[in-house]
Motif scaffolding. Structure first.
Motif, mmCIF file in Angstrom:
data_model
loop_
_atom_site.group_PDB
_atom_site.id
_atom_site.type_symbol
_atom_site.label_atom_id
_atom_site.label_comp_id
_atom_site.label_asym_id
_atom_site.label_seq_id
_atom_site.Cartn_x
_atom_site.Cartn_y
_atom_site.Cartn_z
ATOM 1 N N ARG A 1 32.197 -5.486 -1.391
ATOM 2 C CA ARG A 1 32.061 -4.362 -0.234
ATOM 3 C C ARG A 1 32.000 -4.975 1.012
ATOM 4 N N MET B 1 31.446 1.895 -7.119
ATOM 5 C CA MET B 1 32.434 1.703 -5.831
ATOM 6 C C MET B 1 33.647 1.830 -6.325
ATOM 7 N N ASP C 1 39.910 -5.334 -1.717
ATOM 8 C CA ASP C 1 40.083 -3.979 -2.291
ATOM 9 C C ASP C 1 40.822 -4.111 -3.526
ATOM 10 N N LYS D 1 35.037 -6.517 2.555
ATOM 11 C CA LYS D 1 36.188 -5.697 2.393
ATOM 12 C C LYS D 1 37.270 -5.949 1.369
ATOM 13 N N GLU E 1 36.096 3.102 -4.739
ATOM 14 C CA GLU E 1 37.370 2.830 -3.680
ATOM 15 C C GLU E 1 37.909 1.360 -3.844
ATOM 16 N N ILE E 2 37.178 0.585 -4.668
ATOM 17 C CA ILE E 2 37.789 -0.738 -4.952
ATOM 18 C C ILE E 2 38.286 -0.865 -6.334
ATOM 19 N N GLN E 3 39.787 -1.084 -5.999
ATOM 20 C CA GLN E 3 40.446 -1.085 -7.330
ATOM 21 C C GLN E 3 40.200 -2.476 -8.412
ATOM 22 N N LYS F 1 33.764 0.961 -11.279
ATOM 23 C CA LYS F 1 34.285 2.335 -11.501
ATOM 24 C C LYS F 1 33.184 3.163 -11.034
#
Length: 118
Positions: free
Chosen positions: A82, A104, A87, A85, A106-108, A101
């Protein structure tokens, strides 16, 4: 699967992306040197190498309650991603994948069964 990571790291760098290696190996100068040497020998290119902190630091910085000691320890990977940044994150541990999962999304994340590096 070192060949996969070698090819992936070069492809990411060639396309202008950044490669961050995040590991839960024991955090010592010797481990840092050995890890750098291993990555070099495997032909894996990267921008940053981060070895997560020890358990006492993990307990101090983990923002989530109710996790066991190991979940708090590996939660540092989430914090690092995070903060930087990142991803897309790849790991071989189901516990880490599940934490991403849940906390966070938003992070693949992608799980691999990695036999060349620990």
């Amino acid at each position: 699967q070192p060949e996969f990571f070698r090819l992936l790291s070069h492809a990411i760098k060639k396309s202008g992306g950044g490669v961050y290696i995040v590991t839960s190996r024991t955090r010592t100068i010797e481990t840092l040197k050995a890890t750098r040497q291993e990555l070099k020998e495997l032909g894996i290119v990267y921008d940053h190498l981060f070895i997560i902190h020890d358990r006492s630091e993990a307990d101090r910085i983990c923002p989530v309650g109710g996790l066991d000691w190991y979940q708090r320890f590996v939660f540092q990977k989430l914090i690092y991603c995070r903060a930087n940044k990142i991803d897309l994150y790849i790991d071989n541990e189901q516990i880490v994948i599940d934490l991403f999962k849940r906390y966070m999304p938003e992070i693949q994340v992608m799980q691999v069964h990695n036999k060349g590096m620990t």
